[in-house]
Write a protein that holds these residues in place. Structure first.
Motif, PDB file in Angstrom:
ATOM      1  N   MET A 150       0.844  -1.198   0.000  1.00  0.00           N
ATOM      2  CA  MET A 150       0.000   0.000   0.000  1.00  0.00           C
ATOM      3  C   MET A 150       0.878   1.246   0.000  1.00  0.00           C
ATOM      4  O   MET A 150       1.971   1.243   0.517  1.00  0.00           O
ATOM      5  N   PHE A 151       0.377   2.295  -0.580  1.00  0.00           N
ATOM      6  CA  PHE A 151       1.056   3.580  -0.438  1.00  0.00           C
ATOM      7  C   PHE A 151       0.002   4.661  -0.308  1.00  0.00           C
ATOM      8  O   PHE A 151      -1.127   4.495  -0.743  1.00  0.00           O
ATOM      9  N   ASN A 171       0.011   9.006  -0.172  1.00  0.00           N
ATOM     10  CA  ASN A 171       0.744  10.261  -0.052  1.00  0.00           C
ATOM     11  C   ASN A 171      -0.109  11.390  -0.625  1.00  0.00           C
ATOM     12  O   ASN A 171      -1.233  11.166  -1.082  1.00  0.00           O
ATOM     13  N   GLU A 172       0.456  12.584  -0.580  1.00  0.00           N
ATOM     14  CA  GLU A 172      -0.291  13.777  -0.980  1.00  0.00           C
ATOM     15  C   GLU A 172      -0.819  13.677  -2.419  1.00  0.00           C
ATOM     16  O   GLU A 172      -1.972  14.008  -2.694  1.00  0.00           O
ATOM     17  N   THR A 173       0.038  13.204  -3.313  1.00  0.00           N
ATOM     18  CA  THR A 173      -0.353  13.154  -4.727  1.00  0.00           C
ATOM     19  C   THR A 173      -1.466  12.132  -4.957  1.00  0.00           C
ATOM     20  O   THR A 173      -2.440  12.406  -5.663  1.00  0.00           O
ATOM     21  N   LEU A 174      -1.328  10.960  -4.347  1.00  0.00           N
ATOM     22  CA  LEU A 174      -2.375   9.943  -4.491  1.00  0.00           C
ATOM     23  C   LEU A 174      -3.704  10.474  -3.941  1.00  0.00           C
ATOM     24  O   LEU A 174      -4.755  10.314  -4.573  1.00  0.00           O
ATOM     25  N   LEU A 188      -5.266  12.924  -6.358  1.00  0.00           N
ATOM     26  CA  LEU A 188      -5.901  12.254  -7.507  1.00  0.00           C
ATOM     27  C   LEU A 188      -7.222  11.611  -7.085  1.00  0.00           C
ATOM     28  O   LEU A 188      -8.228  11.711  -7.781  1.00  0.00           O
ATOM     29  N   LYS A 189      -7.200  10.946  -5.930  1.00  0.00           N
ATOM     30  CA  LYS A 189      -8.374  10.193  -5.507  1.00  0.00           C
ATOM     31  C   LYS A 189      -9.505  11.090  -5.002  1.00  0.00           C
ATOM     32  O   LYS A 189     -10.650  10.654  -4.912  1.00  0.00           O
TER      33      LYS A 189
END
Lengths: 252, 252
Positions: free
Chosen positions: A1-2, A4-7, A10-11
């Motif tokens: 699992m990861f 972070n801010e970017t994920l 996007l989500k």
């Protein structure tokens, strides 16, 4: 699992259609556009251009070609992203090179490359606290928009993004289950019961039921085929687009 | 000004073509694909599908249609993103609705929507520490790839992404100056001296000069028009693509 801010960014995406009247400072706009151009592109040819509309009067005029959707006039910036082989062709001809990019391959290649720019612009804008909305209507009135923005032959608008500081915090829209979209190794052509399953959650949302009632149709699919994007409209718009793309040299 | 993790990620993008043999854990792959599907799309119809190739033998076979570029076989996953009106049409027909999306408007709309998914997938992958590379060759051999992946009529591959943990840290590629790409209010058709200016930095890079020497051309533009993407090749590929898109129902 990861995670972070970017994920998360996007989500958490949702389209924002209402904006405050705060303008976008030029250094922020420059960062967003620079980030847009850093996306992958074919052969690093950069066969795209970006036209930014910020003038209040011009936003109103441009809105006409987008069926006067209110987010066009109220956005801080309206960004029309175009395939552009005009700049490339001029360069080639000035260098005693004979370009051959006015064809179907480069229409699709250019659409992909311009859309990568568009999506990077959207993500950078959201990272700066802005809200964005894509306007599919750019393809409905592409020749009129091209004329209005002074686009020469070889420059074709493919996406339009409205952008501004959010004045709303809309609910996130639903998505089909991942299993209905993602295929491992080979495409799995869905059987009728799989189609039912894939669309089941969407069809059972309270807002879907409300929408069906408002539209007076039997179901959600009929809202699309009889109200929103009818076959008759799609054919008329495709014919118009076909003529425009022939005039532009991309279709023969 | 703004500066954050997401902006840095976008601005630091480079294509990665060499990968370690570390696989991508399924929960990470799921996060990446979920993030892909969160991008904006027309009418929330999600007229796209994603085909993931991970099997070693199948990656090798798929590589044939990408001119055996080594990143296809060595990637942990090869992701082919497709326009998909097959699922949507099946759903409409099961609901007594008559779909009309097999035309030029929806070919371009689908290309834009599928590319938004693709770029979100790439950004999410980079946020997970993976490297990606787009393969434009997907359009060169679209019918063969469609057959290999078992894509039915109405499903057309538009982008391919190779993805894996990086085994290289390549230099970032150059970009044209922002002023050559971005137009405010109206398109500024570049005069010959502006063309010279826009391409000047690129033409004067040491790697450009090296490339010209290797290719034995007069200049960079001729490398593109006589070696990389020639008019003759572009016409042959466009004709093939035209036939395929007619068979697929998107062009008439």
């Amino acid at each position: 699992m990861f995670d972070n801010e970017t994920l998360s960014l996007l989500k958490n995406h949702r389209s924002v259609r209402k904006y405050t009247d705060q303008p976008i400072a030029q250094p922020i706009m420059d960062q967003i556009l620079e980030a847009g151009m850093r996306g992958s592109n074919t052969g690093n040819m950069q066969i795209y251009s970006v036209v930014v509309t910020r003038d209040a009067q011009r936003k109103k005029e441009l809105a006409q070609f987008h069926f006067n959707q209110p987010m066009v006039s109220s956005a801080a910036a309206v960004i029309t992203v175009c395939i552009d082989i005009n700049r490339w062709n001029k360069w080639c001809r000035q260098r005693n090179a004979d370009p051959g990019y006015d064809n179907l391959l480069w229409l699709l290649t250019g659409t992909v490359d311009a859309t990568i720019v568009s999506q990077n612009i959207c993500i950078a804008a959201e990272a700066a606290g802005l809200g964005i909305c894509y306007l599919g209507t750019v393809l409905y009135n592409a020749p009129e928009i091209a004329q209005y923005l002074n686009l020469p032959k070889g420059v074709v608008p493919v996406t339009t993004i409205t952008m501004g500081y959010p004045a709303e915090n809309p609910q996130q829209s639903d998505r089909l289950p991942l299993g209905g979209i993602v295929h491992y190794e080979q495409y799995n052509d869905p059987a009728p019961e799989q189609i039912d399953q894939i669309f089941s959650e969407k069809e059972n949302l309270p807002q879907t039921k409300e929408l069906i009632k408002q539209n007076g149709t039997e179901n959600l699919a009929q809202i699309f085929t009889t109200k929103r994007y009818t076959k008759a409209d799609n054919i008329v718009i495709s014919d118009k687009l076909d003529k425009y793309l022939r005039d532009s040299g991309f279709l023969k």
